[in-house]
Write a protein that holds these residues in place. Structure first.
Motif, PDB file in Angstrom:
ATOM      1  N   MET A   1     -10.999   4.518  -9.944  1.00 21.82           N
ATOM      2  CA  MET A   1     -10.199   3.629 -10.999  1.00 21.82           C
ATOM      3  C   MET A   1      -8.672   3.579 -10.293  1.00 21.82           C
ATOM      4  O   MET A   1      -8.083   4.394  -9.933  1.00 21.82           O
ATOM      5  CB  MET A   1      -9.886   4.190 -12.226  1.00 21.82           C
ATOM      6  N   SER A   2      -8.280   2.199 -10.025  1.00 23.42           N
ATOM      7  CA  SER A   2      -7.045   1.929  -9.506  1.00 23.42           C
ATOM      8  C   SER A   2      -6.102   1.686 -10.291  1.00 23.42           C
ATOM      9  O   SER A   2      -6.426   1.032 -11.653  1.00 23.42           O
ATOM     10  CB  SER A   2      -7.270   0.980  -8.378  1.00 23.42           C
ATOM     11  N   VAL A   3      -4.663   1.640 -10.121  1.00 25.37           N
ATOM     12  CA  VAL A   3      -3.590   1.389 -11.123  1.00 25.37           C
ATOM     13  C   VAL A   3      -2.978   0.209 -10.270  1.00 25.37           C
ATOM     14  O   VAL A   3      -2.773   0.205  -8.882  1.00 25.37           O
ATOM     15  CB  VAL A   3      -2.679   2.490 -11.145  1.00 25.37           C
ATOM     16  N   SER A   4      -2.301  -0.911 -11.011  1.00 24.26           N
ATOM     17  CA  SER A   4      -1.737  -1.980 -10.224  1.00 24.26           C
ATOM     18  C   SER A   4      -0.376  -2.274 -10.961  1.00 24.26           C
ATOM     19  O   SER A   4      -0.351  -1.944 -12.006  1.00 24.26           O
ATOM     20  CB  SER A   4      -2.792  -3.173 -10.190  1.00 24.26           C
ATOM     21  N   LEU A   5       0.608  -2.544 -10.273  1.00 30.58           N
ATOM     22  CA  LEU A   5       1.796  -3.193 -10.788  1.00 30.58           C
ATOM     23  C   LEU A   5       1.741  -4.676 -10.984  1.00 30.58           C
ATOM     24  O   LEU A   5       1.482  -5.416  -9.968  1.00 30.58           O
ATOM     25  CB  LEU A   5       3.211  -2.803  -9.859  1.00 30.58           C
ATOM     26  N   TYR A   6       1.875  -5.150 -12.137  1.00 29.23           N
ATOM     27  CA  TYR A   6       1.883  -6.691 -12.291  1.00 29.23           C
ATOM     28  C   TYR A   6       3.120  -7.003 -12.626  1.00 29.23           C
ATOM     29  O   TYR A   6       4.008  -6.480 -13.379  1.00 29.23           O
ATOM     30  CB  TYR A   6       0.814  -6.980 -13.520  1.00 29.23           C
ATOM     31  N   TYR A   7       3.770  -8.560 -12.011  1.00 29.27           N
ATOM     32  CA  TYR A   7       4.954  -9.047 -12.467  1.00 29.27           C
ATOM     33  C   TYR A   7       4.445 -10.587 -12.585  1.00 29.27           C
ATOM     34  O   TYR A   7       3.938 -11.181 -11.964  1.00 29.27           O
ATOM     35  CB  TYR A   7       5.925  -8.757 -11.190  1.00 29.27           C
ATOM     36  N   SER A   8       5.445 -11.154 -13.493  1.00 31.74           N
ATOM     37  CA  SER A   8       5.314 -12.451 -13.875  1.00 31.74           C
ATOM     38  C   SER A   8       6.636 -12.912 -14.381  1.00 31.74           C
ATOM     39  O   SER A   8       7.392 -12.359 -15.118  1.00 31.74           O
ATOM     40  CB  SER A   8       4.305 -12.779 -14.757  1.00 31.74           C
ATOM     41  N   SER A  59       0.843  -9.195  -8.123  1.00 27.70           N
ATOM     42  CA  SER A  59       0.465  -7.955  -8.398  1.00 27.70           C
ATOM     43  C   SER A  59       0.387  -6.958  -7.057  1.00 27.70           C
ATOM     44  O   SER A  59       0.353  -7.602  -5.959  1.00 27.70           O
ATOM     45  CB  SER A  59      -0.783  -7.619  -8.921  1.00 27.70           C
ATOM     46  N   THR A  60       0.527  -5.844  -7.424  1.00 27.75           N
ATOM     47  CA  THR A  60       0.304  -4.785  -6.207  1.00 27.75           C
ATOM     48  C   THR A  60      -0.531  -3.677  -6.613  1.00 27.75           C
ATOM     49  O   THR A  60      -0.211  -2.966  -7.561  1.00 27.75           O
ATOM     50  CB  THR A  60       1.696  -4.280  -5.772  1.00 27.75           C
ATOM     51  N   LYS A  61      -1.584  -3.458  -5.712  1.00 33.30           N
ATOM     52  CA  LYS A  61      -2.320  -2.020  -6.034  1.00 33.30           C
ATOM     53  C   LYS A  61      -1.633  -0.926  -5.698  1.00 33.30           C
ATOM     54  O   LYS A  61      -1.477  -1.074  -4.501  1.00 33.30           O
ATOM     55  CB  LYS A  61      -3.949  -2.308  -5.760  1.00 33.30           C
ATOM     56  N   MET A  62      -1.588  -0.018  -6.362  1.00 30.38           N
ATOM     57  CA  MET A  62      -1.166   1.250  -5.908  1.00 30.38           C
ATOM     58  C   MET A  62      -1.867   2.075  -4.957  1.00 30.38           C
ATOM     59  O   MET A  62      -2.838   2.113  -5.352  1.00 30.38           O
ATOM     60  CB  MET A  62      -0.556   2.085  -7.086  1.00 30.38           C
ATOM     61  N   ASP A  67       1.592  11.009  -2.595  1.00 29.89           N
ATOM     62  CA  ASP A  67       2.885  11.187  -1.755  1.00 29.89           C
ATOM     63  C   ASP A  67       3.159   9.794  -1.376  1.00 29.89           C
ATOM     64  O   ASP A  67       4.178   9.526  -0.902  1.00 29.89           O
ATOM     65  CB  ASP A  67       2.928  11.809  -0.633  1.00 29.89           C
ATOM     66  N   ARG A  68       2.136   8.596  -1.568  1.00 32.37           N
ATOM     67  CA  ARG A  68       2.718   7.366  -1.273  1.00 32.37           C
ATOM     68  C   ARG A  68       2.929   6.420  -2.586  1.00 32.37           C
ATOM     69  O   ARG A  68       3.732   5.381  -2.349  1.00 32.37           O
ATOM     70  CB  ARG A  68       1.651   6.656  -0.432  1.00 32.37           C
ATOM     71  N   VAL A  69       2.824   6.881  -3.565  1.00 25.75           N
ATOM     72  CA  VAL A  69       2.650   6.066  -4.808  1.00 25.75           C
ATOM     73  C   VAL A  69       4.175   5.808  -5.040  1.00 25.75           C
ATOM     74  O   VAL A  69       4.394   4.657  -5.258  1.00 25.75           O
ATOM     75  CB  VAL A  69       2.085   6.680  -6.096  1.00 25.75           C
ATOM     76  N   LEU A  70       5.108   6.734  -5.141  1.00 24.17           N
ATOM     77  CA  LEU A  70       6.242   6.432  -5.503  1.00 24.17           C
ATOM     78  C   LEU A  70       7.075   5.572  -4.412  1.00 24.17           C
ATOM     79  O   LEU A  70       7.858   4.832  -4.971  1.00 24.17           O
ATOM     80  CB  LEU A  70       7.393   7.823  -5.754  1.00 24.17           C
ATOM     81  N   PRO A  71       6.946   5.917  -3.219  1.00 23.84           N
ATOM     82  CA  PRO A  71       7.654   5.200  -2.126  1.00 23.84           C
ATOM     83  C   PRO A  71       7.235   3.727  -2.382  1.00 23.84           C
ATOM     84  O   PRO A  71       8.012   2.781  -2.267  1.00 23.84           O
ATOM     85  CB  PRO A  71       7.388   5.698  -0.901  1.00 23.84           C
ATOM     86  N   VAL A  72       5.929   3.524  -2.393  1.00 21.80           N
ATOM     87  CA  VAL A  72       5.388   2.017  -2.435  1.00 21.80           C
ATOM     88  C   VAL A  72       5.929   1.330  -3.684  1.00 21.80           C
ATOM     89  O   VAL A  72       6.387   0.590  -3.665  1.00 21.80           O
ATOM     90  CB  VAL A  72       3.827   2.180  -2.417  1.00 21.80           C
TER      91      VAL A  72
END
Length: 126
Positions: A1-8, A59-62, A67-72
């Protein structure tokens, strides 16, 4: 399962030529400074999100690697904050799946503590 950031962003007035140029500069700067070639970065949908009042959406898939989630996330939210500042008068919605990302005039979009020197170090005890 992936987590994504969405922006509009929505508003009745379409972006001006100056705003379109600012968005293009922000996106180009983001892409040239994004630290991970193998991860998804800031991605804007062609023509907004499909609704007439939506002037920008994406959107951006995390990453799956912890160790990469917070920097991205920090990098992308920084540029989404710049987009918000470039597109005045818009109503923004930024969320990580079902979790809204708070806005602050000084820091832009960020979760509390995420820009600390090493927020992942606090998780070592868990």
């Amino acid at each position: 399962m992936s987590v994504s950031l969405y922006y509009s962003a929505r508003r009745t007035a379409p972006p001006t030529d100056a705003e379109k140029a600012a968005v293009e500069r922000i996106v180009a700067a983001h892409r040239s400074s994004f630290p991970y070639e193998d991860e998804e970065s800031l991605y804007l949908y062609e023509g907004g999100g499909g609704e007439p009042s939506e002037i920008v959406a994406g959107s951006t898939k995390m990453p799956f690697e912890p160790d990469r989630v917070l920097p991205v996330l920090n990098h992308v939210l920084g540029f989404v904050s710049e987009l918000r500042r470039a597109l005045s008068g818009a109503e923004w919605h930024v969320h990580l799946d079902d979790l809204d990302v708070p806005w602050g005039e000084t820091d832009g979009y960020a979760f509390p503590g995420m820009r600390d020197a090493d927020p992942a170090a606090e998780l070592d005890g868990f």
